[in-house]
Enzyme design. Structure first.
Site, PDB file in Angstrom:
ATOM      1  N   CYS B  92       7.949 -12.956 -11.481  1.00 19.71           N
ATOM      2  CA  CYS B  92       6.701 -12.944 -10.692  1.00 19.71           C
ATOM      3  C   CYS B  92       5.548 -13.615 -11.427  1.00 19.71           C
ATOM      4  O   CYS B  92       4.463 -13.788 -10.859  1.00 19.71           O
ATOM      5  CB  CYS B  92       6.324 -11.518 -10.341  1.00 19.71           C
ATOM      6  SG  CYS B  92       7.722 -10.529  -9.776  1.00 19.71           S
ATOM      7  N   SER B 216       3.916  -3.455  -2.927  1.00 20.33           N
ATOM      8  CA  SER B 216       3.507  -4.706  -2.288  1.00 20.33           C
ATOM      9  C   SER B 216       4.623  -5.144  -1.338  1.00 20.33           C
ATOM     10  O   SER B 216       5.769  -4.743  -1.497  1.00 20.33           O
ATOM     11  CB  SER B 216       3.234  -5.772  -3.350  1.00 20.33           C
ATOM     12  OG  SER B 216       4.356  -5.925  -4.193  1.00 20.33           O
ATOM     13  N   LYS B 335      -0.741  -5.915  -3.353  1.00 18.91           N
ATOM     14  CA  LYS B 335      -0.508  -4.780  -2.462  1.00 18.91           C
ATOM     15  C   LYS B 335      -0.852  -5.088  -1.010  1.00 18.91           C
ATOM     16  O   LYS B 335      -0.091  -4.735  -0.104  1.00 18.91           O
ATOM     17  CB  LYS B 335      -1.351  -3.595  -2.979  1.00 18.91           C
ATOM     18  CG  LYS B 335      -1.290  -2.350  -2.137  1.00 18.91           C
ATOM     19  CD  LYS B 335       0.069  -1.708  -2.201  1.00 18.91           C
ATOM     20  CE  LYS B 335       0.280  -0.718  -1.053  1.00 18.91           C
ATOM     21  NZ  LYS B 335       0.741  -1.371   0.181  1.00 18.91           N
ATOM     22  N   HIS B 339       2.574 -10.768  -1.548  1.00 21.04           N
ATOM     23  CA  HIS B 339       3.218 -11.124  -2.811  1.00 21.04           C
ATOM     24  C   HIS B 339       4.347 -12.138  -2.588  1.00 21.04           C
ATOM     25  O   HIS B 339       5.529 -11.829  -2.791  1.00 21.04           O
ATOM     26  CB  HIS B 339       3.729  -9.848  -3.489  1.00 21.04           C
ATOM     27  CG  HIS B 339       4.294 -10.035  -4.860  1.00 21.04           C
ATOM     28  ND1 HIS B 339       4.070 -11.160  -5.630  1.00 21.04           N
ATOM     29  CD2 HIS B 339       5.106  -9.227  -5.617  1.00 21.04           C
ATOM     30  CE1 HIS B 339       4.727 -11.037  -6.788  1.00 21.04           C
ATOM     31  NE2 HIS B 339       5.359  -9.890  -6.798  1.00 21.04           N
TER      32      HIS B 339
END
Lengths: 390, 390
Positions: B92, B216, B335, B339
């Site tokens: 990520c 998320s 969130k 994402h």
């Protein structure tokens, strides 16, 4: 732009490759670990994991091996979390993209010692249909949409080249025969069996004019390298990078000016030669990206070993054979050594490293002082050329 | 090592983000194209594609979007094949890894202008079971083998933190409530709906103590940025990188010294603060990696906004609210903004760029002069912290 190293020459100081196989008995992370530990052990004067400050991992698709975020995994394995790490991907040129970036980052003085790890475990994907879909992700979206995989695009390239310059299917077959013969001298190679021109010509068409034996296989493999800006600290016989360049072409084969060329390789070679200060006449061996036999013939021309349109004459005349004046793919190449995508470019560099150090065993090219790697992505939208000297 | 720029400060000079969505109507390459063209158009004094000499693409998994070898695709779109390009992945943290590398390569003078493109089209994977398997590829092999996805690992982290320091599930819920409220001011955000603490507490457990509303979402999105070593050539109000660092921790959560910390973020923040010459007290807004609500609370501590074990008090006291003294995730965060993994870090940088230029519309933090991005991979085996100033 051409890079001018600021802190002396960058050298390769260690290398290790797993055997390339159709199906490794090891899990992906075990293959990575074998390569990393082997590379560390190969450094003659020794290197502590704490001296490694850069980790670059090369992997084509996370579907081939099932691992992501592999740089911190490697850092965990060597027990040095202070190294900075990331993974790169540039289709089949991922491995030399890693070497290219390491060369830049070491040259600029940001880091001193880089650990490069390339891997691919293609056997984790069960079917060749699924593997083919993953390979197609490299095609331009327009080509993907019409269902054109690598092999069809290379078939287009081959047809165009053959029509234009008069090369025959037999010439392509000669490349396969040569590389299979070379692979019999390489214990790391996936195939260890000589084949004949007749074997190639009798193998089924996968996309005419290309046949099954014109294609490199799906492979499992992992390779690790150590590169340093202070190479003499780690070995008395480092192999130096004297020229390096990365160039691109359009993603879509249909968009290119000349479909029968690999223009990015030509440009990358010109820049790498310029940076090194010498051309192909001074280079003793070549490891090039023969994903399909046609690519090797075109690359003879792109790298300046033959005039345009005359590359196939080199294979006819045996110039690029192991015993020829310009051996190409003494390792067996992608065609017969194997093509575990993310490992491939790293493995080519390892091969030249061993050759220039005289450690290539039965496949040793006599008195090799300079070597060249050409590694490209897809059908040539990225090409990296690296010139090495001992 | 700490980077000392050699050619003046590196600045962001353009940015564009698609809206983040659960399911984009565009194909992956169309999303990429929208972001790239938008970023080019956003440059006030104009930039020619021919001035871009570096392209770095960020994408987590090629299974989320179905594209590989995307750097030459971007080069093809902008019509500049002379740019050098590659893709990076660091789970990520891929997006800020791209920014980190661009910063290094521009600082060293190898390149002048970088185009950064982050994308992920997670909706291309049909089922959440399959998406979860792809997300698990980031876990350490030992954790993958026991079937521990991100959310279970974050649940371990949350449990450990709550046991040790006394934070409650209500505190985690407050992070979700704040970020959802912030997202209502962000037209790019996936969620545009306020939620209550009760909504969060009543949402189903996905891995106790974490509930659905602590997580998320899966998202589609693409973001592009332009970075330059001559920023004033392209805008009178560039946003400068004043500090940047990447740090790592063990891949496996079980291997870490303190499971309730995100140690890599603490180290990266310390180094980035040192490089910038100031700390959190001088920073006006923070975009941080709240993949799960617990992460934001721990990050308050790692970034020096709170003492160790007291992060949850900031959310209780409203310090990190949009109207608080230290707004965190005014964009809505992972969130509620969403994402889309490869785009996430690039999008955080875009957000700070707009904030420091006063272009953040209804979510504008008043008089914002300095901003910070913290973007991490997996459960924190990689963390990148970047400090920006106008």
């Amino acid at each position: 732009m051409t890079l001018t190293p600021q802190n002396g020459r960058i050298g390769v100081v260690g290398a290790y490759s797993t055997k390339y196989e159709a199906r490794s008995q090891k899990e992906t992370h075990e293959m990575i670990r074998e390569a990393v530990e082997g590379a560390l052990k190969s450094v003659e004067k020794g290197i502590s994991p704490q001296e490694i400050d850069l980790i670059i991992v090369s992997n084509y698709s996370d579907s081939f091996g099932g691992l992501l975020h592999t740089a911190p995994l490697v850092a965990s394995y060597i027990g040095n979390l202070n190294a900075t790490g990331f993974r790169v991907e540039n289709a089949c040129a991922a491995g030399t993209t890693a070497v290219y970036l390491a060369h830049k980052l070491l040259s600029a003085g940001f880091f001193k010692n880089a650990l490069i790890v390339g891997f691919e475990k293609m056997s984790t994907v069960g079917t060749s249909a699924k593997s083919n879909e993953i390979l197609m992700r490299t095609s331009a979206p327009e080509e993907y949409k019409v269902g054109a995989p690598f092999l069809s695009l290379y078939a287009l390239i081959a047809r165009e080249y053959m029509n234009r310059y008069g090369a025959k299917e037999e010439d392509l077959a000669l490349v396969a025969v040569k590389n299979h013969e070379n692979a019999t001298r390489n214990p790391l190679a996936q195939f260890q069996k000589k084949i004949t021109v007749e074997d190639v010509l009798k193998s089924p068409y996968i996309s005419p004019p290309l046949k099954l034996f014109d294609a490199s296989p799906l492979s499992d493999g992992a390779v690790a390298l150590l590169m340093s800006s202070e190479p003499k600290k780690y070995t008395d016989t480092p192999v130096y990078i004297s020229g390096i360049a990365m160039k691109h072409d359009y993603s879509g084969v249909y968009q290119r000016k000349d479909m029968s060329a690999i223009e990015a390789a030509r440009q990358a070679a010109q820049e790498a030669y310029k940076m090194s200060g010498y051309g192909p006449e001074k280079i003793d061996l070549f490891e090039v990206h023969d994903a399909f036999t046609i690519a090797e013939i075109i690359l003879y021309e792109m790298l300046g070993l033959a005039q345009r349109g005359e590359g196939y004459k080199l294979i006819r005349d045996g110039v690029t054979a192991f015993t020829g004046s310009k051996p190409v793919n003494p390792s067996g190449g992608l065609k017969a050594k194997g093509h575990p995508i993310g490992a491939t470019g790293v493995g080519m560099v390892a091969e030249v490293y061993w050759q220039l150090r005289g450690e290539a065993g039965a496949r040793q090219v006599k008195d090799a002082e300079r070597g060249l790697v050409e590694n490209h992505g897809g059908t040539g939208a990225t090409s990296v050329v690296i010139v090495f000297e001992r």
